[in-house]
Design a protein around this motif. Structure first.
Motif, PDB file in Angstrom:
ATOM      1  N   ARG A  69      -6.662 -11.437   0.923  1.00 56.32           N
ATOM      2  CA  ARG A  69      -7.002 -10.025   0.711  1.00 56.32           C
ATOM      3  C   ARG A  69      -7.166  -9.339   2.053  1.00 56.32           C
ATOM      4  N   LYS A  70      -6.512  -8.183   2.175  1.00 54.39           N
ATOM      5  CA  LYS A  70      -6.609  -7.416   3.420  1.00 54.39           C
ATOM      6  C   LYS A  70      -6.918  -5.962   3.103  1.00 54.39           C
ATOM      7  N   ASP A  71      -7.829  -5.388   3.894  1.00 55.49           N
ATOM      8  CA  ASP A  71      -8.094  -3.959   3.785  1.00 55.49           C
ATOM      9  C   ASP A  71      -7.009  -3.217   4.547  1.00 55.49           C
ATOM     10  N   GLN A  72      -6.436  -2.213   3.897  1.00 56.10           N
ATOM     11  CA  GLN A  72      -5.372  -1.432   4.512  1.00 56.10           C
ATOM     12  C   GLN A  72      -5.658   0.047   4.303  1.00 56.10           C
ATOM     13  N   GLN A  73      -5.198   0.866   5.233  1.00 52.59           N
ATOM     14  CA  GLN A  73      -5.401   2.309   5.155  1.00 52.59           C
ATOM     15  C   GLN A  73      -4.100   2.963   4.718  1.00 52.59           C
ATOM     16  N   PHE A  74      -4.189   3.858   3.715  1.00 54.10           N
ATOM     17  CA  PHE A  74      -3.010   4.575   3.232  1.00 54.10           C
ATOM     18  C   PHE A  74      -2.634   5.655   4.239  1.00 54.10           C
ATOM     19  N   LEU A  75      -1.352   5.677   4.632  1.00 52.40           N
ATOM     20  CA  LEU A  75      -0.871   6.671   5.594  1.00 52.40           C
ATOM     21  C   LEU A  75      -0.099   7.800   4.922  1.00 52.40           C
ATOM     22  N   TYR A  76       1.007   7.440   4.226  1.00 50.21           N
ATOM     23  CA  TYR A  76       1.841   8.474   3.606  1.00 50.21           C
ATOM     24  C   TYR A  76       2.766   7.852   2.564  1.00 50.21           C
ATOM     25  N   GLU A  77       3.450   8.729   1.791  1.00 51.53           N
ATOM     26  CA  GLU A  77       4.417   8.293   0.790  1.00 51.53           C
ATOM     27  C   GLU A  77       5.746   8.984   1.044  1.00 51.53           C
ATOM     28  N   THR A  78       6.833   8.212   0.970  1.00 52.28           N
ATOM     29  CA  THR A  78       8.175   8.759   1.116  1.00 52.28           C
ATOM     30  C   THR A  78       9.065   8.164   0.032  1.00 52.28           C
ATOM     31  N   ASP A  79       9.617   8.997  -0.831  1.00 52.78           N
ATOM     32  CA  ASP A  79      10.547   8.580  -1.887  1.00 52.78           C
ATOM     33  C   ASP A  79      10.030   7.397  -2.711  1.00 52.78           C
ATOM     34  N   GLY A  80       8.775   7.454  -3.143  1.00 51.18           N
ATOM     35  CA  GLY A  80       8.208   6.405  -3.981  1.00 51.18           C
ATOM     36  C   GLY A  80       7.778   5.160  -3.228  1.00 51.18           C
ATOM     37  N   ILE A  81       7.844   5.189  -1.910  1.00 51.14           N
ATOM     38  CA  ILE A  81       7.399   4.067  -1.080  1.00 51.14           C
ATOM     39  C   ILE A  81       6.111   4.473  -0.365  1.00 51.14           C
ATOM     40  N   LEU A  82       5.049   3.686  -0.592  1.00 45.52           N
ATOM     41  CA  LEU A  82       3.756   3.943   0.035  1.00 45.52           C
ATOM     42  C   LEU A  82       3.667   3.151   1.333  1.00 45.52           C
ATOM     43  N   THR A  83       3.177   3.793   2.393  1.00 42.60           N
ATOM     44  CA  THR A  83       3.033   3.129   3.679  1.00 42.60           C
ATOM     45  C   THR A  83       1.547   2.950   3.982  1.00 42.60           C
ATOM     46  N   PHE A  84       1.171   1.694   4.264  1.00 46.14           N
ATOM     47  CA  PHE A  84      -0.205   1.337   4.580  1.00 46.14           C
ATOM     48  C   PHE A  84      -0.256   0.727   5.973  1.00 46.14           C
ATOM     49  N   MET A  85      -1.441   0.808   6.611  1.00 43.63           N
ATOM     50  CA  MET A  85      -1.622   0.221   7.926  1.00 43.63           C
ATOM     51  C   MET A  85      -2.799  -0.747   7.886  1.00 43.63           C
ATOM     52  N   ASP A  86      -2.580  -1.950   8.429  1.00 44.85           N
ATOM     53  CA  ASP A  86      -3.655  -2.926   8.569  1.00 44.85           C
ATOM     54  C   ASP A  86      -4.627  -2.387   9.606  1.00 44.85           C
ATOM     55  N   THR A  87      -5.904  -2.285   9.259  1.00 40.29           N
ATOM     56  CA  THR A  87      -6.884  -1.664  10.155  1.00 40.29           C
ATOM     57  C   THR A  87      -7.248  -2.561  11.337  1.00 40.29           C
ATOM     58  N   GLU A  88      -6.877  -3.851  11.299  1.00 33.49           N
ATOM     59  CA  GLU A  88      -7.169  -4.745  12.419  1.00 33.49           C
ATOM     60  C   GLU A  88      -5.979  -4.912  13.353  1.00 33.49           C
ATOM     61  N   THR A  89      -4.786  -5.167  12.793  1.00 34.29           N
ATOM     62  CA  THR A  89      -3.604  -5.436  13.624  1.00 34.29           C
ATOM     63  C   THR A  89      -2.720  -4.206  13.812  1.00 34.29           C
TER      64      THR A  89
END
Length: 187
Positions: A69-89
């Motif tokens: 399990r990893k905590d991730q931050q939601f950044l944006y959505e493009t054409d039904g694809i969600l982009t998340f960022m790992d808050t550590e790496t």
């Protein structure tokens, strides 16, 4: 993967069974008067959502899987694809919005969510249990309506329709339960 006895299976366990990853949704341990004990397990496939009812004898061994399990931050959505960022790496991960299903409107910019991984494959996305939303429109309070057990429809700023108590009006912030998609409290 760890081998466990079938009588140790509990709801929420992830099993490697029949060539796929399955989550135990419902488990009934049965000890009939005649014959051996068994576990009746309702399974849900983590990749495609199929359901399966399986009966395991108590002496059967099953493969239990632990998901990372990893905590991730939601950044944006493009054409039904969600982009998340790992808050550590700070690595970015792209996932299909289908993974969230009808809870997708509750995902907000900058929100931290939990993603469950099996190796490098993301299998599940968990939103926070409660999210604050603004009411876009709702009906006015009707005279004689009491707060006890009466609700009126309201549309949130994300387009979701929920039932709210009569004292809640437009442009107010409310807390919504993301699992049941119901009004919880005023914010």
């Amino acid at each position: 993967m760890a081998k466990i006895n079938a009588n140790e299976i509990k709801p929420g366990f992830i099993l490697d069974h029949d060539g796929g990853l399955w989550a135990a949704v419902k488990v009934d341990h049965v000890k009939p008067g005649k014959g051996g004990a068994f576990a009746q397990v309702e399974l849900k496939n983590l990749r495609d959502g199929r359901k399966l009812n399986e009966r395991f004898r108590s002496e059967d061994k099953v493969d239990s899987v632990r998901l990372e399990r990893k905590d991730q931050q939601f950044l944006y959505e493009t054409d039904g694809i969600l982009t998340f960022m790992d808050t550590e790496t700070f690595e970015q991960t792209e996932l299909s919005s289908d993974l969230l299903g009808d809870r997708r409107p509750f995902l907000q910019d900058g929100m931290t969510i939990m993603i469950e991984y099996f190796g490098d494959e993301a299998l599940n996305v968990a939103l926070p249990p409660k999210v604050t939303c603004r009411i876009a429109e709702t009906e006015p309070v009707m005279k004689g309506q009491t707060a006890a057990k009466s609700f009126k429809p309201a549309i949130l700023d994300n387009g979701v329709r929920v039932m709210v108590p009569p004292f809640v009006g437009p442009d107010e912030l409310i807390v919504v339960n993301t699992e049941t998609m119901e009004y919880s409290e005023r914010a």
